[in-house]
Design an enzyme around this catalytic site. Sequence first.
Site, short mmCIF file in Angstrom:
data_model
loop_
_atom_site.label_atom_id
_atom_site.label_comp_id
_atom_site.label_asym_id
_atom_site.label_seq_id
_atom_site.Cartn_x
_atom_site.Cartn_y
_atom_site.Cartn_z
NE ARG A 1 -14.14 5.81 0.51
CZ ARG A 1 -14.41 5.20 -0.63
NH1 ARG A 1 -15.54 5.42 -1.24
NH2 ARG A 1 -13.57 4.37 -1.18
CE1 TYR B 1 -24.23 6.37 2.67
CE2 TYR B 1 -24.92 7.02 0.48
CZ TYR B 1 -23.94 6.59 1.34
OH TYR B 1 -22.67 6.37 0.88
CD GLU C 1 -2.52 1.81 0.39
OE1 GLU C 1 -3.26 1.03 -0.20
OE2 GLU C 1 -2.42 3.02 0.09
CD GLN C 2 -0.68 5.42 -3.64
OE1 GLN C 2 0.17 5.53 -4.51
NE2 GLN C 2 -1.89 5.94 -3.74
CG ASP D 1 -12.94 1.85 -8.31
OD1 ASP D 1 -13.97 1.16 -8.42
OD2 ASP D 1 -12.92 2.95 -7.73
C1 LIG Z 1 -18.41 10.08 -5.20
C2 LIG Z 1 -18.28 8.60 -5.02
C3 LIG Z 1 -19.24 7.90 -4.26
C4 LIG Z 1 -19.16 6.51 -4.15
N1 LIG Z 1 -20.12 5.86 -3.43
C5 LIG Z 1 -20.13 4.51 -3.39
C6 LIG Z 1 -21.15 3.79 -2.71
O1 LIG Z 1 -22.05 4.36 -2.10
N2 LIG Z 1 -21.13 2.42 -2.77
C7 LIG Z 1 -20.13 1.75 -3.44
O2 LIG Z 1 -20.17 0.51 -3.49
N3 LIG Z 1 -19.13 2.40 -4.05
C8 LIG Z 1 -19.09 3.76 -4.05
N4 LIG Z 1 -18.08 4.42 -4.68
C9 LIG Z 1 -17.03 3.64 -5.35
C10 LIG Z 1 -16.01 3.04 -4.40
O3 LIG Z 1 -15.46 4.06 -3.61
C11 LIG Z 1 -14.92 2.33 -5.20
O4 LIG Z 1 -15.50 1.56 -6.22
C12 LIG Z 1 -14.08 1.39 -4.31
O5 LIG Z 1 -13.43 2.11 -3.29
C13 LIG Z 1 -13.05 0.65 -5.17
O6 LIG Z 1 -12.22 -0.16 -4.35
P1 LIG Z 1 -10.76 -0.56 -4.82
O7 LIG Z 1 -10.24 -1.47 -3.77
O8 LIG Z 1 -10.77 -1.00 -6.23
O9 LIG Z 1 -9.97 0.82 -4.81
P2 LIG Z 1 -9.66 1.79 -3.58
O10 LIG Z 1 -10.58 1.53 -2.45
O11 LIG Z 1 -9.58 3.14 -4.18
O12 LIG Z 1 -8.22 1.32 -3.08
C14 LIG Z 1 -7.06 1.44 -3.89
C15 LIG Z 1 -5.86 1.41 -2.95
O13 LIG Z 1 -4.68 1.26 -3.74
C16 LIG Z 1 -3.69 2.14 -3.23
N5 LIG Z 1 -2.75 2.41 -4.33
C17 LIG Z 1 -2.99 3.13 -5.44
N6 LIG Z 1 -1.90 3.16 -6.24
C18 LIG Z 1 -0.95 2.41 -5.61
C19 LIG Z 1 0.38 2.06 -5.95
N7 LIG Z 1 0.97 2.47 -7.07
N8 LIG Z 1 1.09 1.28 -5.07
C20 LIG Z 1 0.51 0.85 -3.92
N9 LIG Z 1 -0.76 1.17 -3.55
C21 LIG Z 1 -1.48 1.93 -4.41
C22 LIG Z 1 -4.47 3.35 -2.78
O14 LIG Z 1 -3.76 4.16 -1.86
C23 LIG Z 1 -5.70 2.68 -2.15
O15 LIG Z 1 -5.48 2.37 -0.78
C24 LIG Z 1 -18.12 5.81 -4.79
C25 LIG Z 1 -17.13 6.51 -5.50
C26 LIG Z 1 -17.22 7.89 -5.62
C27 LIG Z 1 -16.15 8.63 -6.41
#
Ligand SMILES: Cc1cc2nc3c(=O)[nH]c(=O)nc-3n(C[C@H](O)[C@H](O)[C@H](O)COP(=O)(O)OP(=O)(O)OC[C@H]3O[C@@H](n4cnc5c(N)ncnc54)[C@H](O)[C@@H]3O)c2cc1C
Length: 404
Positions: free
Chosen positions: A109, A215, A35-36, A294
Amino acid sequence: MSGRPLRVVIVGAGVGGLTLALLLRRRGVTAEVLEQAPELREVGAAVALAANGTRVLREVGLVDALERVSFEPTELIHRRGVDGHRITAHPVAGWYRDRFGAPFLGVHRVHLQLLLGEAWGPEHLHLGWRVTDIEQRDGAVRVRGADGREVDADVVVGADGVHSVVRSWVTGGDSAAYSGTSGFRGLVPVGQLTALPDPGAIQFWVGPGAHLLHYPIGDGSVINFLAVVEGPARWTSPVWMTDAEPGEHLAPFAGWHPAVTQMIDAAPQGPRWGLFSRPPLHRWNRGAVILLGDAAHAMLPHHGQGANQTIEDAAVLAAELAECGAEDVPGALDRYTARRRGRTRQVQLASWATSPALHLPDDSPALRQRDSRLARLPEDLAWMHGHDALATEGQPTAVTTARG
Ligand SMILES: Cc1cc2nc3c(=O)[nH]c(=O)nc-3n(C[C@H](O)[C@H](O)[C@H](O)COP(=O)(O)OP(=O)(O)OC[C@H]3O[C@@H](n4cnc5c(N)ncnc54)[C@H](O)[C@@H]3O)c2cc1C
Protein backbone atom coordinates in the site's frame (compact mmCIF):
# COMPACT_ATOMS: atom_id res chain seq x y z
CA MET A 1 -19.96 24.39 -19.58
CA SER A 2 -19.62 27.89 -18.09
CA GLY A 3 -16.52 30.10 -18.33
CA ARG A 4 -15.53 30.08 -14.67
CA PRO A 5 -13.32 27.13 -13.69
CA LEU A 6 -15.00 24.66 -11.36
CA ARG A 7 -13.64 24.82 -7.79
CA VAL A 8 -13.28 21.23 -6.57
CA VAL A 9 -12.16 20.30 -3.06
CA ILE A 10 -11.37 16.63 -2.37
CA VAL A 11 -11.32 15.50 1.26
CA GLY A 12 -8.82 12.64 1.63
CA ALA A 13 -5.62 11.85 -0.28
CA GLY A 14 -6.11 8.08 -0.28
CA VAL A 15 -6.47 5.86 -3.33
CA GLY A 16 -9.74 7.47 -4.39
CA GLY A 17 -8.96 11.12 -3.68
CA LEU A 18 -5.64 11.13 -5.52
CA THR A 19 -6.90 9.08 -8.47
CA LEU A 20 -9.80 11.50 -8.88
CA ALA A 21 -7.46 14.50 -8.63
CA LEU A 22 -5.16 13.07 -11.31
CA LEU A 23 -8.03 12.21 -13.66
CA LEU A 24 -9.55 15.69 -13.23
CA ARG A 25 -6.21 17.33 -13.99
CA ARG A 26 -5.96 15.33 -17.23
CA ARG A 27 -9.31 16.88 -18.15
CA GLY A 28 -8.25 20.42 -17.28
CA VAL A 29 -9.79 20.73 -13.81
CA THR A 30 -7.50 21.47 -10.86
CA ALA A 31 -8.68 20.22 -7.47
CA GLU A 32 -7.41 21.06 -3.99
CA VAL A 33 -6.81 17.88 -1.97
CA LEU A 34 -7.11 18.10 1.84
CA GLU A 35 -5.49 15.29 3.83
CA GLN A 36 -5.49 14.93 7.60
CA ALA A 37 -2.20 13.00 7.76
CA PRO A 38 1.04 14.99 7.99
CA GLU A 39 2.56 12.82 5.23
CA LEU A 40 1.37 10.33 2.60
CA ARG A 41 2.21 7.00 4.18
CA GLU A 42 -0.71 4.62 4.14
CA VAL A 43 -0.48 2.16 7.02
CA GLY A 44 -1.56 -1.41 6.48
CA ALA A 45 -0.25 -4.18 4.35
CA ALA A 46 -1.01 -4.63 0.69
CA VAL A 47 -3.68 -4.29 -1.90
CA ALA A 48 -4.54 -6.35 -4.97
CA LEU A 49 -5.41 -4.24 -7.99
CA ALA A 50 -7.63 -5.92 -10.56
CA ALA A 51 -8.05 -5.04 -14.24
CA ASN A 52 -11.04 -2.79 -13.54
CA GLY A 53 -8.70 -0.67 -11.36
CA THR A 54 -5.41 -0.94 -13.29
CA ARG A 55 -7.21 0.03 -16.52
CA VAL A 56 -7.98 3.41 -14.93
CA LEU A 57 -4.49 3.79 -13.42
CA ARG A 58 -3.10 3.22 -16.93
CA GLU A 59 -5.14 6.24 -18.06
CA VAL A 60 -3.24 8.44 -15.57
CA GLY A 61 0.06 6.99 -16.78
CA LEU A 62 0.86 5.03 -13.64
CA VAL A 63 0.75 1.41 -14.71
CA ASP A 64 4.37 1.07 -15.85
CA ALA A 65 5.66 2.48 -12.56
CA LEU A 66 3.14 0.38 -10.68
CA GLU A 67 4.25 -2.80 -12.42
CA ARG A 68 7.84 -2.13 -11.32
CA VAL A 69 6.78 -2.32 -7.65
CA SER A 70 4.10 -5.01 -8.02
CA PHE A 71 3.82 -8.73 -8.54
CA GLU A 72 1.55 -10.43 -11.06
CA PRO A 73 0.42 -13.74 -9.51
CA THR A 74 1.00 -16.90 -11.52
CA GLU A 75 -2.34 -18.56 -10.69
CA LEU A 76 -5.47 -18.28 -8.60
CA ILE A 77 -5.69 -21.43 -6.47
CA HIS A 78 -8.36 -22.55 -3.99
CA ARG A 79 -7.21 -25.28 -1.59
CA ARG A 80 -8.72 -27.32 1.19
CA GLY A 81 -7.27 -25.80 4.35
CA VAL A 82 -6.66 -29.01 6.25
CA ASP A 83 -4.74 -31.06 3.68
CA GLY A 84 -3.86 -28.53 0.97
CA HIS A 85 -5.81 -30.39 -1.75
CA ARG A 86 -6.13 -28.13 -4.84
CA ILE A 87 -9.86 -27.63 -5.34
CA THR A 88 -9.42 -25.44 -8.42
CA ALA A 89 -6.62 -23.53 -10.15
CA HIS A 90 -6.83 -20.88 -12.87
CA PRO A 91 -3.95 -19.12 -14.64
CA VAL A 92 -3.49 -15.43 -13.89
CA ALA A 93 -0.18 -14.08 -15.31
CA GLY A 94 -0.59 -13.54 -19.04
CA TRP A 95 -4.05 -15.11 -19.34
CA TYR A 96 -5.81 -12.57 -17.10
CA ARG A 97 -4.22 -9.57 -18.85
CA ASP A 98 -5.25 -10.93 -22.26
CA ARG A 99 -8.79 -11.70 -21.09
CA PHE A 100 -9.49 -8.42 -19.27
CA GLY A 101 -7.17 -6.01 -21.07
CA ALA A 102 -5.20 -4.90 -18.00
CA PRO A 103 -3.08 -6.63 -15.33
CA PHE A 104 -3.85 -8.02 -11.87
CA LEU A 105 -1.15 -6.76 -9.47
CA GLY A 106 -0.24 -7.26 -5.82
CA VAL A 107 1.35 -4.09 -4.39
CA HIS A 108 2.38 -2.79 -0.99
CA ARG A 109 0.00 0.00 0.00
CA VAL A 110 2.85 2.40 0.74
CA HIS A 111 4.14 2.00 -2.81
CA LEU A 112 0.72 2.67 -4.32
CA GLN A 113 0.19 5.71 -2.10
CA LEU A 114 3.62 7.14 -2.88
CA LEU A 115 3.19 6.66 -6.63
CA LEU A 116 -0.14 8.47 -6.56
CA GLY A 117 1.26 11.22 -4.33
CA GLU A 118 4.35 11.77 -6.50
CA ALA A 119 2.20 11.91 -9.64
CA TRP A 120 -0.03 14.56 -8.01
CA GLY A 121 2.81 16.60 -6.50
CA PRO A 122 2.78 18.99 -3.55
CA GLU A 123 1.26 22.14 -5.07
CA HIS A 124 -2.42 21.28 -4.60
CA LEU A 125 -2.00 18.77 -1.78
CA HIS A 126 -2.66 20.16 1.70
CA LEU A 127 -1.31 17.83 4.37
CA GLY A 128 -2.25 18.10 8.04
CA TRP A 129 -5.67 19.51 7.00
CA ARG A 130 -8.31 17.56 8.98
CA VAL A 131 -11.83 18.42 7.89
CA THR A 132 -14.25 18.71 10.78
CA ASP A 133 -17.22 20.59 9.39
CA ILE A 134 -19.06 21.47 6.20
CA GLU A 135 -21.51 24.27 5.58
CA GLN A 136 -23.73 24.72 2.55
CA ARG A 137 -23.84 28.41 1.62
CA ASP A 138 -25.44 30.33 -1.20
CA GLY A 139 -23.74 29.07 -4.32
CA ALA A 140 -20.81 27.44 -2.51
CA VAL A 141 -19.82 24.88 0.07
CA ARG A 142 -17.53 25.92 2.92
CA VAL A 143 -15.18 23.28 4.34
CA ARG A 144 -13.69 23.87 7.77
CA GLY A 145 -10.62 22.26 9.30
CA ALA A 146 -9.75 21.28 12.86
CA ASP A 147 -7.41 24.28 13.13
CA GLY A 148 -10.05 26.77 11.95
CA ARG A 149 -8.90 27.05 8.35
CA GLU A 150 -11.67 27.36 5.75
CA VAL A 151 -11.96 26.84 2.01
CA ASP A 152 -14.92 27.36 -0.36
CA ALA A 153 -15.77 25.15 -3.32
CA ASP A 154 -18.41 24.54 -5.98
CA VAL A 155 -18.23 20.82 -5.25
CA VAL A 156 -16.75 18.89 -2.32
CA VAL A 157 -15.84 15.22 -2.71
CA GLY A 158 -15.78 13.08 0.42
CA ALA A 159 -13.00 10.58 -0.32
CA ASP A 160 -12.19 10.26 3.37
CA GLY A 161 -12.51 6.51 3.80
CA VAL A 162 -14.48 4.12 6.00
CA HIS A 163 -14.86 6.54 8.91
CA SER A 164 -15.81 9.45 6.68
CA VAL A 165 -16.85 12.69 8.36
CA VAL A 166 -18.23 13.82 5.02
CA ARG A 167 -20.54 10.77 4.91
CA SER A 168 -21.79 11.65 8.40
CA TRP A 169 -22.58 15.15 7.14
CA VAL A 170 -24.32 13.81 4.00
CA THR A 171 -26.39 11.11 5.76
CA GLY A 172 -26.80 12.63 9.21
CA GLY A 173 -24.90 9.61 10.58
CA ASP A 174 -25.45 5.88 10.05
CA SER A 175 -24.01 2.65 11.42
CA ALA A 176 -21.81 0.14 9.64
CA ALA A 177 -22.96 -3.49 9.34
CA TYR A 178 -20.72 -6.00 11.17
CA SER A 179 -20.28 -9.25 9.22
CA GLY A 180 -19.76 -11.52 12.24
CA THR A 181 -16.23 -12.17 10.97
CA SER A 182 -12.85 -10.63 11.67
CA GLY A 183 -9.38 -10.80 10.22
CA PHE A 184 -5.67 -10.80 10.98
CA ARG A 185 -3.23 -9.39 8.44
CA GLY A 186 0.47 -9.85 7.96
CA LEU A 187 3.51 -9.71 5.69
CA VAL A 188 6.02 -12.58 5.62
CA PRO A 189 9.26 -13.02 3.62
CA VAL A 190 8.67 -15.92 1.25
CA GLY A 191 11.98 -17.51 2.35
CA GLN A 192 10.42 -18.26 5.75
CA LEU A 193 7.54 -20.20 4.20
CA THR A 194 9.19 -23.56 3.67
CA ALA A 195 5.88 -25.44 3.68
CA LEU A 196 4.15 -23.21 1.11
CA PRO A 197 3.41 -24.71 -2.33
CA ASP A 198 3.09 -22.32 -5.31
CA PRO A 199 4.36 -19.18 -3.53
CA GLY A 200 3.85 -17.09 -6.68
CA ALA A 201 0.10 -17.73 -6.72
CA ILE A 202 -2.82 -15.94 -5.12
CA GLN A 203 -4.31 -18.64 -2.92
CA PHE A 204 -7.34 -19.22 -0.74
CA TRP A 205 -7.10 -22.00 1.87
CA VAL A 206 -10.70 -22.71 2.87
CA GLY A 207 -12.28 -24.71 5.67
CA PRO A 208 -14.80 -24.83 8.48
CA GLY A 209 -15.22 -21.38 10.00
CA ALA A 210 -12.13 -19.75 8.51
CA HIS A 211 -10.04 -19.05 5.43
CA LEU A 212 -6.60 -17.72 4.61
CA LEU A 213 -5.97 -15.54 1.55
CA HIS A 214 -2.45 -14.65 0.46
CA TYR A 215 -0.58 -13.28 -2.55
CA PRO A 216 2.94 -12.07 -3.32
CA ILE A 217 3.69 -8.36 -3.54
CA GLY A 218 6.58 -6.20 -4.79
CA ASP A 219 9.24 -8.39 -6.39
CA GLY A 220 7.52 -11.54 -5.12
CA SER A 221 9.80 -11.96 -2.11
CA VAL A 222 7.11 -11.00 0.40
CA ILE A 223 3.70 -12.59 0.92
CA ASN A 224 0.74 -10.53 2.12
CA PHE A 225 -1.96 -12.47 3.97
CA LEU A 226 -5.41 -11.98 5.42
CA ALA A 227 -6.67 -14.71 7.78
CA VAL A 228 -10.45 -14.50 8.18
CA VAL A 229 -12.23 -16.17 11.09
CA GLU A 230 -15.80 -16.41 12.33
CA GLY A 231 -16.64 -14.16 15.27
CA PRO A 232 -16.75 -12.54 17.63
CA ALA A 233 -20.53 -12.81 17.44
CA ARG A 234 -20.93 -9.13 18.38
CA TRP A 235 -18.49 -6.33 17.85
CA THR A 236 -18.59 -4.12 20.91
CA SER A 237 -15.55 -1.92 20.37
CA PRO A 238 -16.24 1.57 18.99
CA VAL A 239 -13.27 1.13 16.64
CA TRP A 240 -12.90 -1.56 13.97
CA MET A 241 -9.56 -2.83 15.25
CA THR A 242 -8.90 -4.35 18.68
CA ASP A 243 -6.03 -6.02 20.50
CA ALA A 244 -6.16 -9.82 20.46
CA GLU A 245 -4.97 -12.28 23.09
CA PRO A 246 -1.73 -14.06 22.15
CA GLY A 247 -2.49 -17.02 19.86
CA GLU A 248 -6.07 -15.95 19.11
CA HIS A 249 -5.16 -15.53 15.45
CA LEU A 250 -3.87 -19.11 15.15
CA ALA A 251 -6.45 -21.01 17.20
CA PRO A 252 -9.11 -21.29 14.43
CA PHE A 253 -6.47 -22.89 12.16
CA ALA A 254 -5.41 -25.66 14.58
CA GLY A 255 -4.89 -28.90 12.61
CA TRP A 256 -4.74 -27.09 9.23
CA HIS A 257 -1.98 -27.63 6.64
CA PRO A 258 1.49 -26.53 7.89
CA ALA A 259 1.70 -23.91 5.11
CA VAL A 260 -1.25 -22.13 6.74
CA THR A 261 -0.11 -22.25 10.34
CA GLN A 262 3.50 -21.46 9.42
CA MET A 263 2.45 -18.34 7.52
CA ILE A 264 0.16 -16.98 10.22
CA ASP A 265 2.74 -17.76 12.91
CA ALA A 266 5.61 -16.17 10.97
CA ALA A 267 4.22 -12.62 11.13
CA PRO A 268 4.17 -10.66 14.38
CA GLN A 269 0.64 -11.00 15.76
CA GLY A 270 -1.30 -7.90 14.79
CA PRO A 271 -4.67 -6.58 15.94
CA ARG A 272 -8.00 -8.20 15.12
CA TRP A 273 -9.83 -6.28 12.37
CA GLY A 274 -13.61 -6.35 12.52
CA LEU A 275 -14.94 -6.80 8.99
CA PHE A 276 -17.67 -4.25 8.28
CA SER A 277 -19.66 -3.01 5.34
CA ARG A 278 -21.35 0.39 4.98
CA PRO A 279 -25.08 0.16 4.18
CA PRO A 280 -25.83 1.22 0.60
CA LEU A 281 -27.11 4.76 0.20
CA HIS A 282 -29.84 5.91 -2.14
CA ARG A 283 -28.37 9.41 -2.32
CA TRP A 284 -24.60 9.82 -2.40
CA ASN A 285 -24.76 13.61 -2.11
CA ARG A 286 -26.21 16.42 -0.07
CA GLY A 287 -26.28 19.48 -2.27
CA ALA A 288 -22.86 19.86 -3.86
CA VAL A 289 -21.15 17.46 -1.43
CA ILE A 290 -20.64 13.99 -2.92
CA LEU A 291 -19.17 10.71 -1.66
CA LEU A 292 -16.62 8.46 -3.32
CA GLY A 293 -14.93 5.15 -2.44
CA ASP A 294 -15.18 3.67 1.05
CA ALA A 295 -17.06 6.75 2.23
CA ALA A 296 -19.86 5.78 -0.17
CA HIS A 297 -19.71 1.98 -0.12
CA ALA A 298 -17.08 0.39 2.17
CA MET A 299 -17.30 -3.35 1.53
CA LEU A 300 -15.94 -6.63 2.85
CA PRO A 301 -12.52 -7.46 1.40
CA HIS A 302 -13.37 -10.92 0.01
CA HIS A 303 -13.34 -9.93 -3.65
CA GLY A 304 -10.41 -7.53 -3.19
CA GLN A 305 -12.57 -4.82 -4.76
CA GLY A 306 -12.68 -1.92 -2.26
CA ALA A 307 -9.85 0.03 -3.84
CA ASN A 308 -10.80 -1.08 -7.34
CA GLN A 309 -14.38 0.16 -6.99
CA THR A 310 -13.01 3.39 -5.52
CA ILE A 311 -10.81 3.86 -8.60
CA GLU A 312 -13.83 3.17 -10.84
CA ASP A 313 -15.80 5.85 -8.92
CA ALA A 314 -12.98 8.30 -9.56
CA ALA A 315 -13.07 7.62 -13.32
CA VAL A 316 -16.80 8.23 -13.56
CA LEU A 317 -16.89 11.29 -11.29
CA ALA A 318 -13.95 12.88 -13.13
CA ALA A 319 -15.73 12.39 -16.46
CA GLU A 320 -18.98 13.88 -15.18
CA LEU A 321 -17.38 16.87 -13.41
CA ALA A 322 -15.07 17.68 -16.30
CA GLU A 323 -18.11 18.09 -18.53
CA CYS A 324 -19.93 20.54 -16.26
CA GLY A 325 -19.66 24.11 -15.03
CA ALA A 326 -20.55 25.35 -11.55
CA GLU A 327 -24.24 25.63 -12.43
CA ASP A 328 -24.39 22.05 -13.78
CA VAL A 329 -23.00 20.37 -10.66
CA PRO A 330 -26.33 18.85 -9.48
CA GLY A 331 -26.87 17.07 -12.82
CA ALA A 332 -23.27 15.79 -12.87
CA LEU A 333 -23.58 14.41 -9.34
CA ASP A 334 -26.89 12.71 -10.19
CA ARG A 335 -25.40 11.09 -13.29
CA TYR A 336 -22.35 9.91 -11.33
CA THR A 337 -24.51 8.37 -8.62
CA ALA A 338 -26.78 6.71 -11.18
CA ARG A 339 -23.77 5.15 -12.94
CA ARG A 340 -22.13 3.91 -9.74
CA ARG A 341 -24.83 2.99 -7.23
CA GLY A 342 -26.06 -0.29 -8.73
CA ARG A 343 -22.65 -1.66 -9.60
CA THR A 344 -21.04 -0.94 -6.22
CA ARG A 345 -24.09 -2.45 -4.50
CA GLN A 346 -23.65 -5.65 -6.53
CA VAL A 347 -19.97 -5.88 -5.62
CA GLN A 348 -20.84 -5.25 -1.94
CA LEU A 349 -23.38 -8.09 -2.06
CA ALA A 350 -20.98 -10.46 -3.79
CA SER A 351 -18.32 -9.71 -1.18
CA TRP A 352 -20.79 -10.28 1.67
CA ALA A 353 -21.84 -13.68 0.25
CA THR A 354 -18.30 -14.97 -0.18
CA SER A 355 -16.99 -15.80 3.26
CA PRO A 356 -19.86 -18.16 4.27
CA ALA A 357 -19.17 -20.11 1.05
CA LEU A 358 -15.47 -20.35 1.92
CA HIS A 359 -16.21 -21.44 5.52
CA LEU A 360 -18.37 -24.51 4.80
CA PRO A 361 -17.80 -27.60 6.95
CA ASP A 362 -16.03 -30.46 5.14
CA ASP A 363 -19.21 -32.58 5.15
CA SER A 364 -21.55 -29.82 3.92
CA PRO A 365 -23.95 -30.86 1.14
CA ALA A 366 -23.31 -27.41 -0.41
CA LEU A 367 -19.63 -28.17 -0.94
CA ARG A 368 -19.98 -29.75 -4.39
CA GLN A 369 -21.99 -26.80 -5.70
CA ARG A 370 -19.50 -24.34 -4.18
CA ASP A 371 -16.58 -26.14 -5.80
CA SER A 372 -18.19 -26.23 -9.22
CA ARG A 373 -18.73 -22.46 -8.92
CA LEU A 374 -15.06 -22.03 -8.07
CA ALA A 375 -14.25 -23.94 -11.27
CA ARG A 376 -16.16 -21.28 -13.27
CA LEU A 377 -14.80 -18.33 -11.32
CA PRO A 378 -12.87 -16.42 -14.02
CA GLU A 379 -15.90 -16.25 -16.28
CA ASP A 380 -18.37 -15.74 -13.43
CA LEU A 381 -16.38 -12.72 -12.29
CA ALA A 382 -15.91 -11.22 -15.74
CA TRP A 383 -18.63 -8.65 -14.94
CA MET A 384 -16.48 -7.40 -12.08
CA HIS A 385 -12.96 -7.48 -13.55
CA GLY A 386 -13.84 -6.75 -17.17
CA HIS A 387 -15.70 -3.50 -16.44
CA ASP A 388 -14.38 -0.36 -18.13
CA ALA A 389 -15.24 2.64 -15.98
CA LEU A 390 -13.60 4.93 -18.53
CA ALA A 391 -16.23 4.09 -21.13
CA THR A 392 -18.35 7.16 -21.72
CA GLU A 393 -21.66 5.42 -21.43
CA GLY A 394 -22.59 3.35 -18.40
CA GLN A 395 -22.16 -0.33 -19.16
CA PRO A 396 -24.67 -2.99 -18.24
CA THR A 397 -23.97 -4.23 -14.75
CA ALA A 398 -26.39 -7.15 -14.69
CA VAL A 399 -25.01 -9.81 -12.44
CA THR A 400 -25.58 -13.38 -13.42
CA THR A 401 -23.56 -14.77 -10.53
CA ALA A 402 -22.99 -12.31 -7.72
CA ARG A 403 -20.95 -14.57 -5.52
CA GLY A 404 -17.44 -15.60 -4.67
C1 LIG B 1 -8.14 -6.11 5.37
C2 LIG B 1 -8.39 -5.32 4.12
C3 LIG B 1 -7.89 -5.78 2.90
C4 LIG B 1 -8.16 -5.08 1.72
N1 LIG B 1 -7.69 -5.57 0.54
C5 LIG B 1 -8.04 -4.97 -0.62
C6 LIG B 1 -7.62 -5.49 -1.88
O1 LIG B 1 -6.89 -6.48 -1.97
N2 LIG B 1 -8.06 -4.87 -3.02
C7 LIG B 1 -8.86 -3.76 -2.95
O2 LIG B 1 -9.26 -3.24 -4.01
N3 LIG B 1 -9.23 -3.21 -1.78
C8 LIG B 1 -8.84 -3.78 -0.62
N4 LIG B 1 -9.24 -3.25 0.57
C9 LIG B 1 -10.07 -2.04 0.57
C10 LIG B 1 -9.30 -0.76 0.27
O3 LIG B 1 -8.24 -0.65 1.18
C11 LIG B 1 -10.23 0.44 0.38
O4 LIG B 1 -11.45 0.16 -0.27
C12 LIG B 1 -9.63 1.70 -0.27
O5 LIG B 1 -8.43 2.06 0.37
C13 LIG B 1 -10.63 2.85 -0.21
O6 LIG B 1 -10.05 4.04 -0.73
P1 LIG B 1 -10.57 5.46 -0.28
O7 LIG B 1 -9.81 6.44 -1.09
O8 LIG B 1 -12.05 5.50 -0.28
O9 LIG B 1 -10.15 5.55 1.25
P2 LIG B 1 -8.69 5.53 1.89
O10 LIG B 1 -7.70 4.94 0.95
O11 LIG B 1 -8.88 4.94 3.24
O12 LIG B 1 -8.30 7.07 2.02
C14 LIG B 1 -9.00 7.96 2.87
C15 LIG B 1 -8.09 9.14 3.14
O13 LIG B 1 -8.84 10.17 3.76
C16 LIG B 1 -8.08 10.71 4.83
N5 LIG B 1 -9.03 11.32 5.77
C17 LIG B 1 -9.90 10.67 6.57
N6 LIG B 1 -10.63 11.54 7.30
C18 LIG B 1 -10.21 12.78 6.93
C19 LIG B 1 -10.60 14.09 7.33
N7 LIG B 1 -11.54 14.31 8.24
N8 LIG B 1 -9.96 15.16 6.76
C20 LIG B 1 -8.99 14.95 5.83
N9 LIG B 1 -8.58 13.72 5.43
C21 LIG B 1 -9.21 12.65 5.96
C22 LIG B 1 -7.33 9.53 5.38
O14 LIG B 1 -6.20 9.90 6.15
C23 LIG B 1 -6.95 8.80 4.08
O15 LIG B 1 -5.72 9.28 3.55
C24 LIG B 1 -8.95 -3.91 1.77
C25 LIG B 1 -9.41 -3.42 3.00
C26 LIG B 1 -9.13 -4.12 4.16
C27 LIG B 1 -9.65 -3.58 5.49
